[in-house]
Write a protein that holds these residues in place. Structure first.
Motif, PDB file in Angstrom:
ATOM      1  N   ASN A   1       0.464   8.304  -5.598  1.00 49.12           N
ATOM      2  CA  ASN A   1       0.176   9.633  -6.150  1.00 49.12           C
ATOM      3  C   ASN A   1      -0.346  10.574  -5.077  1.00 49.12           C
ATOM      4  OD1 ASN A   1       0.862   9.049  -8.793  1.00 49.12           O
ATOM      5  ND2 ASN A   1      -1.172   8.284  -9.299  1.00 49.12           N
ATOM      6  N   ILE A   2      -1.186  10.064  -4.231  1.00 47.55           N
ATOM      7  CA  ILE A   2      -1.811  10.905  -3.213  1.00 47.55           C
ATOM      8  C   ILE A   2      -1.151  10.628  -1.876  1.00 47.55           C
ATOM      9  CG2 ILE A   2      -3.998  11.603  -2.155  1.00 47.55           C
ATOM     10  CD1 ILE A   2      -3.911  11.880  -5.270  1.00 47.55           C
ATOM     11  N   VAL A   3      -0.371  11.581  -1.442  1.00 50.16           N
ATOM     12  CA  VAL A   3       0.294  11.433  -0.145  1.00 50.16           C
ATOM     13  C   VAL A   3      -0.381  12.394   0.827  1.00 50.16           C
ATOM     14  CG1 VAL A   3       2.483  11.617   1.084  1.00 50.16           C
ATOM     15  CG2 VAL A   3       2.453  10.827  -1.271  1.00 50.16           C
ATOM     16  N   THR A   4      -0.991  11.858   1.854  1.00 54.30           N
ATOM     17  CA  THR A   4      -1.729  12.714   2.793  1.00 54.30           C
ATOM     18  C   THR A   4      -1.001  12.885   4.122  1.00 54.30           C
ATOM     19  OG1 THR A   4      -2.951  10.808   3.621  1.00 54.30           O
ATOM     20  CG2 THR A   4      -3.970  12.065   1.827  1.00 54.30           C
ATOM     21  N   GLU A   5      -0.073  12.013   4.398  1.00 55.99           N
ATOM     22  CA  GLU A   5       0.588  12.015   5.707  1.00 55.99           C
ATOM     23  C   GLU A   5       1.185  13.381   6.051  1.00 55.99           C
ATOM     24  OE1 GLU A   5       3.587   9.058   6.088  1.00 55.99           O
ATOM     25  OE2 GLU A   5       3.734   9.319   8.247  1.00 55.99           O
ATOM     26  N   LYS A   6       0.887  13.823   7.280  1.00 57.31           N
ATOM     27  CA  LYS A   6       1.369  15.107   7.815  1.00 57.31           C
ATOM     28  C   LYS A   6       0.972  16.285   6.915  1.00 57.31           C
ATOM     29  CE  LYS A   6       5.168  13.318  10.558  1.00 57.31           C
ATOM     30  NZ  LYS A   6       4.825  11.910  10.463  1.00 57.31           N
ATOM     31  N   ARG A   7      -0.218  16.175   6.334  1.00 56.38           N
ATOM     32  CA  ARG A   7      -0.719  17.272   5.499  1.00 56.38           C
ATOM     33  C   ARG A   7      -2.137  17.623   5.927  1.00 56.38           C
ATOM     34  NH1 ARG A   7       0.352  15.647  -0.645  1.00 56.38           N
ATOM     35  NH2 ARG A   7      -0.246  17.796  -1.077  1.00 56.38           N
TER      36      ARG A   7
ATOM     37  N   TYR B   1      -9.106  19.081   8.204  1.00 57.33           N
ATOM     38  CA  TYR B   1      -8.552  17.850   8.787  1.00 57.33           C
ATOM     39  C   TYR B   1      -7.024  17.911   8.775  1.00 57.33           C
ATOM     40  CZ  TYR B   1     -13.116  15.612   8.205  1.00 57.33           C
ATOM     41  OH  TYR B   1     -14.440  15.279   8.288  1.00 57.33           O
ATOM     42  N   TYR B   2      -6.455  17.291   9.790  1.00 51.99           N
ATOM     43  CA  TYR B   2      -5.008  17.065   9.759  1.00 51.99           C
ATOM     44  C   TYR B   2      -4.788  15.558   9.645  1.00 51.99           C
ATOM     45  CZ  TYR B   2      -0.089  16.923  10.858  1.00 51.99           C
ATOM     46  OH  TYR B   2       1.268  16.695  10.770  1.00 51.99           O
ATOM     47  N   ASN B   3      -3.982  15.168   8.658  1.00 53.56           N
ATOM     48  CA  ASN B   3      -3.721  13.743   8.422  1.00 53.56           C
ATOM     49  C   ASN B   3      -2.456  13.343   9.176  1.00 53.56           C
ATOM     50  OD1 ASN B   3      -5.677  12.966   6.043  1.00 53.56           O
ATOM     51  ND2 ASN B   3      -4.882  15.020   5.624  1.00 53.56           N
TER      52      ASN B   3
ATOM     53  N   SER C   1      -4.870   7.691   9.280  1.00 49.92           N
ATOM     54  CA  SER C   1      -5.818   8.392  10.147  1.00 49.92           C
ATOM     55  C   SER C   1      -5.721   9.902   9.999  1.00 49.92           C
ATOM     56  CB  SER C   1      -5.577   7.992  11.606  1.00 49.92           C
ATOM     57  OG  SER C   1      -4.307   8.423  11.998  1.00 49.92           O
ATOM     58  N   ALA C   2      -6.856  10.523  10.295  1.00 47.87           N
ATOM     59  CA  ALA C   2      -6.922  11.993  10.237  1.00 47.87           C
ATOM     60  C   ALA C   2      -7.911  12.475  11.289  1.00 47.87           C
ATOM     61  CB  ALA C   2      -7.351  12.445   8.856  1.00 47.87           C
ATOM     62  N   LEU C   3      -7.668  13.657  11.794  1.00 44.72           N
ATOM     63  CA  LEU C   3      -8.581  14.251  12.778  1.00 44.72           C
ATOM     64  C   LEU C   3      -8.938  15.644  12.279  1.00 44.72           C
ATOM     65  CD1 LEU C   3      -9.824  13.719  15.617  1.00 44.72           C
ATOM     66  CD2 LEU C   3      -7.953  15.062  16.535  1.00 44.72           C
TER      67      LEU C   3
ATOM     68  N   ILE D   1     -10.667   7.071   9.791  1.00 41.63           N
ATOM     69  CA  ILE D   1      -9.722   5.965   9.568  1.00 41.63           C
ATOM     70  C   ILE D   1      -9.745   5.675   8.080  1.00 41.63           C
ATOM     71  CG2 ILE D   1      -9.205   3.543  10.019  1.00 41.63           C
ATOM     72  CD1 ILE D   1     -10.697   3.846  12.640  1.00 41.63           C
ATOM     73  N   LYS D   2      -8.570   5.851   7.459  1.00 41.29           N
ATOM     74  CA  LYS D   2      -8.525   5.641   6.008  1.00 41.29           C
ATOM     75  C   LYS D   2      -8.195   4.173   5.735  1.00 41.29           C
ATOM     76  CE  LYS D   2      -5.891   9.344   6.138  1.00 41.29           C
ATOM     77  NZ  LYS D   2      -4.891  10.339   5.756  1.00 41.29           N
ATOM     78  N   ALA D   3      -9.205   3.465   5.296  1.00 45.60           N
ATOM     79  CA  ALA D   3      -9.045   2.006   5.222  1.00 45.60           C
ATOM     80  C   ALA D   3      -8.455   1.531   3.901  1.00 45.60           C
ATOM     81  CB  ALA D   3     -10.392   1.348   5.448  1.00 45.60           C
ATOM     82  N   PHE D   4      -8.943   2.027   2.811  1.00 44.69           N
ATOM     83  CA  PHE D   4      -8.502   1.511   1.504  1.00 44.69           C
ATOM     84  C   PHE D   4      -8.116   2.646   0.574  1.00 44.69           C
ATOM     85  CE2 PHE D   4     -11.746  -1.486   3.047  1.00 44.69           C
ATOM     86  CZ  PHE D   4     -10.940  -2.590   3.217  1.00 44.69           C
TER      87      PHE D   4
END
Lengths: 528, 242
Positions: free
Chosen positions: B54-60, B86-88, B93-95, B137-140
């Motif tokens: 449901n939650i897609v963070t990649e490149k967002r 933040y950029y994911n 991972s995100a910075l 670092i998005k672990a879980f």
């Protein structure tokens, strides 16, 4: 083992040297001064003898690589034509020691062709063993077809019976196959494979009750093994199939449900169980299974039939909207795939291009290549890769690669004449195997193409039934007989599910690995 | 009095009755062989814990508004308000860049010291704001269900940040290590909670002879000693995923 080989080598060369001595005696016979002259003029006999002694010495010292080289060069000497079967046989043995099974197999085939009264029989046994290691059906069949079981040492007899049984099975001689599988002793490492194959033969011979008994016996005998024990799980899956063949739907469903989830066979079990459930008219249960099977986890699985089956179930329970969605999904998934498979078959006729597609898909599957540019859809190629014959051939190809790496990894072996010879054999075998994998792939793709064409036709009929059903619904609505489409779970809160011992999450389109197989369809039928 | 007791008693009896009714659910008849009996996972060529998430963070991008409470700050105001972007790079991972503005004034403890001991810590340099680059670092990634109609997706992360803390007279380097959790209300909005341990150079707000209200000369900021200090903070905020 090493000692046995040494003893055997010594015994073999005693015979070999006797042969040479006889030859020498012939040379020194009074029949010829000519022979004396020959001896003086061509000392190759004594040179060969010393080479043989040296080779023997190397075997005794465990210098198998050196011995293999020596035997290889001796096998090419025309003056040792009579001893050629022995030399080739020994060369084969040395190559086994070096784990160069394919090259060894060639030596044994040569010995068999030479038709030596003693060594040909020995070579057949060795060839069967080597072919068993390689998993090469061609060589195995060659060896097995020439074997007389009585000539085979007792320790290899079970393997021969098993392989003979497999050949009989392939030739649809099921009763003979069953008889051969029965001969394998319970102490043999082939016993469970043989029991499984026996059950399959019994099913093929349409004796499901016998097959059920065999499989139950096998499951019971493997009771001590772990839950995911391959033999046990395969037997459990086959039991589900046997009950299905016997048309005992409920027993079949139960047998399938006992296949453990953490095994690869579970996916087949869920799909096949859905068929059994359909036959048992357990529509809700079928749809529960399909919620898992049609999840994103199975997007790379070739399962067109399951979509049509789902549509049929929706037809039974008058869920026309869902039915349409499923039929649309079938067409959007398998329509382009069918077109691509058809185009590929039409545009490329050679086996190698089919092999290269299969190979690219294999690399992708193993994570060795990201997303290669495939002409045939990955789903279709994955299906091809899952077929038994392709799997076996790829395994054999892997063995050849390992053998090649073994040679190239040793600088001395690579530089030696036997190493170069082995590389040539492997190259040749690899090329032939790739070709045959390509042919197999083409055959499977052609079958898939035909299969999809049939399924498309069926999809058309199902769609027609859907339209017809809708029409009837509209008629009923107009007559004021339409039913209210309530879902079972509409009036129930979470507490209801918790209290009944079930976890409950509303499905929001996200699939979790730990939920696969645990979905339950809670809709109800919409037919009046 | 008696009226109230009767009222309370009737409410309790009603509540108990209603509770009994709500628990008297009917039994669902699902075939036993279809119920989950195993806690093991199915085997796939490439095991992935979740598909079609449901939650897609990649490149967002996501932006966060946050309130930070400093749990171990004795003198300065314990509250900070911040904004982070933040950029994911991936689902792992995100910075981002984080800016937090300290609330003015002193902590309640410092106020207490002023009233009881006439110690005026407003004479010491106060942190004004913090600027940090934060790596997560998005672990879980998971989900939790609170009620029939509510499923919250959750995401746990570790964070490593580095930057500066701006004081009235000077900036000091600071690093922070933390863990956090996001609770997604929907596919865009999430509640974010972080706990961070800060380590950074900072002025020590104690200077003998200058801190009492009665001391005639207020100290100069440069007179305060500096050393590495540690503090922990609890952040709560709202995150929006673009």
């Amino acid at each position: 083992m090493r000692n046995i080989i040494k003893l055997f080598t010594i015994a073999s060369f005693l015979f070999s040297q006797t042969g040479l001595a006889q030859k020498k005696a012939q040379v020194l016979s009074p029949r010829g001064k000519k022979t004396n002259a020959q001896t003086k003029g061509a000392p190759s006999g004594s040179s060969s003898k010393s080479q043989l002694k040296a080779a023997l010495e190397m075997v005794n010292n465990g210098q198998y690589e050196g011995a293999a080289n020596a035997f290889f060069s001796l096998s090419r000497k025309p003056e040792l034509q009579e001893e050629k079967p022995q030399i080739k046989y020994m060369l084969g043995n040395m190559l086994i020691r070096l784990k160069l099974y394919q090259t060894a197999a060639f030596q044994f085939v040569d010995v068999i062709r030479l038709n030596h009264p003693k060594y040909s029989k020995l070579a057949i046994t060795k060839l069967a063993v080597v072919a068993d290691v390689l998993g090469d059906d061609t060589i195995l069949n060659y060896a097995i077809s020439r074997v007389d079981v009585n000539d085979i040492p007792v320790e290899n007899r079970d393997m021969i019976h098993y392989r003979l049984g497999e050949i009989r099975n392939r030739n649809h001689e099921f009763d003979k196959a069953i008889e051969l599988f029965q001969r394998i002793s319970p102490a043999s490492s082939y016993y469970y494979q043989a029991q499984y194959s026996k059950a399959l033969a019994e099913l093929e011979a349409n004796h499901p009750d016998q097959a059920i008994a065999t499989l139950n016996k096998m499951i019971e005998a493997r009771g001590h093994a772990s839950i995911t024990d391959t033999n046990k799980v395969e037997a459990q899956l086959a039991l589900g199939r046997a009950y299905y063949q016997k048309k005992s739907w409920e027993e079949s469903v139960e047998a399938y449900s006992k296949v453990p989830r953490d095994t690869l066979m579970w996916h087949d079990a869920v799909f096949e169980q859905s068929w059994a459930m359909l036959r048992a008219a357990r529509f809700r249960s079928v749809l529960s299974n399909f919620q898992s099977l049609h999840s994103a986890y199975y997007e790379k699985f070739y399962m067109p039939e399951s979509l049509l089956l789902r549509a049929i179930v929706y037809l039974y329970i008058c869920k026309y909207d869902e039915m349409e969605k499923v039929l649309d999904l079938f067409e959007t998934t398998y329509g382009p795939m069918r077109a691509k498979v058809r185009d590929f078959l039409h545009n490329s006729n050679d086996a190698m291009s089919a092999y290269s597609q299969v190979n690219l898909a294999y690399m992708q599957l193993k994570g060795l290549e990201g997303k290669p540019n495939l002409q045939v859809p990955y789903i279709a190629l994955k299906y091809v890769l899952d077929q038994g014959d392709v799997k076996r051939s790829i395994r054999y190809l892997d063995k050849l690669v390992q053998e090649k790496n073994r040679i190239e990894g040793s600088s001395s072996l690579r530089a030696s004449s036997v190493g170069q010879y082995a590389l040539k054999i492997i190259l040749n075998r690899s090329s032939n195997t790739k070709m045959s994998i390509g042919e197999m792939a083409r055959t499977h793709l052609e079958a898939m193409n035909a299969d999809l064409r049939d399924l498309y036709e069926q999809s058309g009929f199902i769609r027609y039934e859907m339209i017809n059903g809708r029409k009837e619904n509209v008629k009923k609505k107009m007559a004021g007989k339409d039913i209210v489409e309530n879902q079972i779970d509409e009036k129930m809160n979470r507490q209801f599910y918790v209290q009944n011992g079930y976890e409950y999450y509303p499905f929001q389109g996200e699939y979790w690995l730990d939920e696969i197989g645990n979905y339950h369809y809670l809709g109800k039928q919409s037919c009046e | 009095m008696l009226k109230n007791i009767i009222k309370a008693g009737s409410v309790i009896i009603c509540a108990l009755l209603l509770q009994r009714t709500s628990f008297a659910a009917e039994t669902v008849e699902l075939p036993t062989e279809e119920l989950a009996t195993e806690s093991v996972l199915p085997v796939f060529d490439v095991p992935v814990s979740v598909k079609n998430r449901n939650i897609v963070t990649e490149k967002r991008w996501n932006t966060d508004l946050l309130y930070s409470y400093s749990m171990t700050e004795p003198i300065a105001n314990v509250s900070k308000f911040g904004l982070a972007v933040y950029y994911n790079f991936s689902e792992d991972s995100a910075l981002g860049f984080l800016f937090a503005k300290n609330a003015s004034g002193l902590s309640s403890y410092a106020d207490q010291l002023r009233s009881q001991y006439s110690l005026d810590f407003s004479r010491a340099p106060q942190p004004l704001s913090t600027y940090m680059v934060d790596y997560n670092i998005k672990a879980f990634y998971g989900k939790m269900s609170l009620a029939k109609s509510i499923v919250l997706n959750t995401s746990m992360h570790g964070s490593l940040a580095g930057g500066i803390t701006q004081y009235s007279h000077k900036s000091f380097p600071v690093i922070a290590l933390g863990v956090g959790q996001k609770f997604y209300i929907n596919k865009a909005w999430a509640l974010r909670f972080d706990m961070r341990l800060y380590a950074g150079q900072a002025p020590i707000p104690f200077l003998n002879g200058f801190m009492r209200t009665t001391d005639p000369t207020p100290p100069v900021a440069s007179q305060f000693d500096e050393r590495i200090t540690f503090s922990t903070s609890l952040d709560a905020g709202l995150s929006y995923l673009f």
